[in-house]
Enzyme design. Sequence first.
Site, short mmCIF file in Angstrom:
data_model
loop_
_atom_site.label_atom_id
_atom_site.label_comp_id
_atom_site.label_asym_id
_atom_site.label_seq_id
_atom_site.Cartn_x
_atom_site.Cartn_y
_atom_site.Cartn_z
N SER A 235 -17.00 25.44 22.48
CA SER A 235 -17.72 26.24 23.74
C SER A 235 -18.53 27.19 22.66
O SER A 235 -19.21 26.75 21.92
CB SER A 235 -17.02 27.05 24.51
N ASP B 253 -19.27 18.92 32.98
CA ASP B 253 -19.40 20.07 32.43
C ASP B 253 -20.75 20.68 33.12
O ASP B 253 -21.83 20.13 32.69
CB ASP B 253 -19.55 20.21 31.04
N HIS C 1 -15.87 22.18 31.98
CA HIS C 1 -16.13 22.55 30.79
C HIS C 1 -14.81 22.91 29.80
O HIS C 1 -14.77 22.80 28.59
CB HIS C 1 -16.72 24.00 30.87
#
Length: 373
Positions: free
Chosen positions: A149, A319, A352
């Site tokens: 991330s 995502d 995500h």
Amino acid sequence: MTEFIPPGTLFHQLPAVLPMKRGDALRNGRVAYETWGTLNAARDNAILILTGLSPDAHAAANAGNQQPGWWEPMLGPGNPIDSDRWFVVCVNALGSCKGSTGPASINPATGEPYRLDFPALSLEDVADAAASVVSALGIERLACLIGNSMGGMCALAYLLRYPGSARSHINICGSACALPFSIAIRSLQREAIRLDPAWNQGRYDDDHYPEAGMRMARKLGVITYRSALEWDGRFGRVRLDSDRRADEDPFGLEFEVESYLEAHARRFVRRFDPNCYLYLSRSMDWFDMAEYAPDGRDVIAGLARIQVERALAIGVSTDILFPLQQQEQIADGLRAGGAEATFLPLPSPQGHDAFLVDIARFGPAVGDFLAST
């Protein structure tokens, strides 16, 4: 103003003056980190993990802290990131409130928390602080740099600023720049915090704390961390039992999904400092690998400046915050720079946050790549 430091955390003292990308400098800062495994005699079996916005350095149980970490199934003896083979280092991001110096830390010049006097923070500064930890541990070249991330963005900055610093790279649900949708969401999160009267221009305390703003910010984040597919599968349109509704509030919680978000947000708000959240969130919006291209506009050309032998960019089809095209772009850009780079899209339904929970898919991908490193 509180810092949240797990037991067993180690600390690295940064240089007395750490220059920062936007022109200021941090003085007498530190970085929190943890380690797993043993560094071999050649010092060539080291892996560095850079995290998302909110995690601490405690990615998994270790000798200093036997409590499970945020990536417990992925890291440890016999796991995909096998600490019997690798010496693994995980750092807490500069600017956080989990042990590294950030807005919640005491400013040595004043004896008070930095609050908004903390220098403007960029992800390049986070990368510089992590590189200082690696150097202090006597590691000249990493076997692999792993970023998740926000950590995926930091990893790209690290590789660019320290050419040849890693033989390989795994970028998980990361990006080379912030997309307008992600910027918009994070902008709303920051606005929710700043519009809470208790935020008070960053001058809050435990008794006067921007709880409502943080709750809203966290709820917005959690909504984007998962997918519509998962929300539907987990909650559908199930309503709360009557005894769990606030009858005095005609617009109160009514659905199970609302209750979940509320409970999740309440667990978070007093475990992460609002000013730290603002600083790290903004640093993600500022990040753009196109800045490093000759024309200052081409992300692929910026990525092509990175020197790494092998790379794996993993993304998730569901995502919405860091969509698949961003991981494909990373692989394309690193390949343009000469890396043997692979793009791996995974069909996880968890959005995500899939890399935290869908170990059945992410584990083999990461493990197989490292086995050939």
